[in-house]
Design a protein around this motif. Structure first.
Motif, short mmCIF file in Angstrom:
data_model
loop_
_atom_site.label_atom_id
_atom_site.label_comp_id
_atom_site.label_asym_id
_atom_site.label_seq_id
_atom_site.Cartn_x
_atom_site.Cartn_y
_atom_site.Cartn_z
N GLN A 45 0.17 2.56 11.05
CA GLN A 45 1.19 1.56 10.71
C GLN A 45 2.61 2.13 10.69
O GLN A 45 3.56 1.43 10.36
CB GLN A 45 0.87 0.95 9.34
N GLU A 93 3.03 13.89 3.01
CA GLU A 93 1.83 13.99 3.84
C GLU A 93 1.84 15.26 4.68
O GLU A 93 0.83 15.89 4.86
CB GLU A 93 1.70 12.76 4.74
N ASP A 101 -1.55 3.55 6.20
CA ASP A 101 -2.24 4.24 7.28
C ASP A 101 -1.24 4.72 8.33
O ASP A 101 -0.27 4.03 8.64
CB ASP A 101 -3.25 3.28 7.91
N GLU A 102 -1.48 5.87 8.86
CA GLU A 102 -0.59 6.46 9.87
C GLU A 102 -0.41 5.53 11.08
O GLU A 102 0.65 5.53 11.72
CB GLU A 102 -1.16 7.81 10.31
N HIS A 130 0.24 4.24 0.25
CA HIS A 130 -0.23 5.27 1.19
C HIS A 130 -0.68 4.59 2.48
O HIS A 130 -1.86 4.58 2.81
CB HIS A 130 -1.38 6.08 0.57
N ASP A 151 0.86 -1.18 0.00
CA ASP A 151 0.00 0.00 0.00
C ASP A 151 0.90 1.23 0.00
O ASP A 151 1.56 1.51 1.01
CB ASP A 151 -0.88 -0.01 1.24
#
Length: 73
Positions: free
Chosen positions: A42, A65, A39-40, A37, A35
């Motif tokens: 992670q 970001e 998820d924060e 992008h 992925d």
């Protein structure tokens, strides 16, 4: 957080898939799916995975970001 994996450099050692399985998946023997992008939530797993890559194929670009957040995007 934006991820870029140099798939020409990746050798399929799967350390990233072991350390951040929600972001990286080894498909078959050598194809890596990820992925770009992540998820924060992670973040720590992704940073560990990038550091553990034996061929340094994973780049984490956090700047993208942060700039987007400053400009409302």
């Amino acid at each position: 957080m934006r991820l870029v994996v140099d798939l020409n450099r990746c050798q399929g050692y799967a350390q990233c898939a072991f350390l951040a399985p929600d972001v990286f998946t080894l498909y078959g023997d050598e194809a890596l799916l990820y992925d770009p992008h992540a998820d924060e939530a992670q973040r720590e797993h992704v940073l560990r995975a990038a550091r553990a890559c034996p061929v340094q194929a994973i780049a984490v670009d956090e700047r993208v970001e942060e700039e987007g957040a400053r400009h409302g995007g």
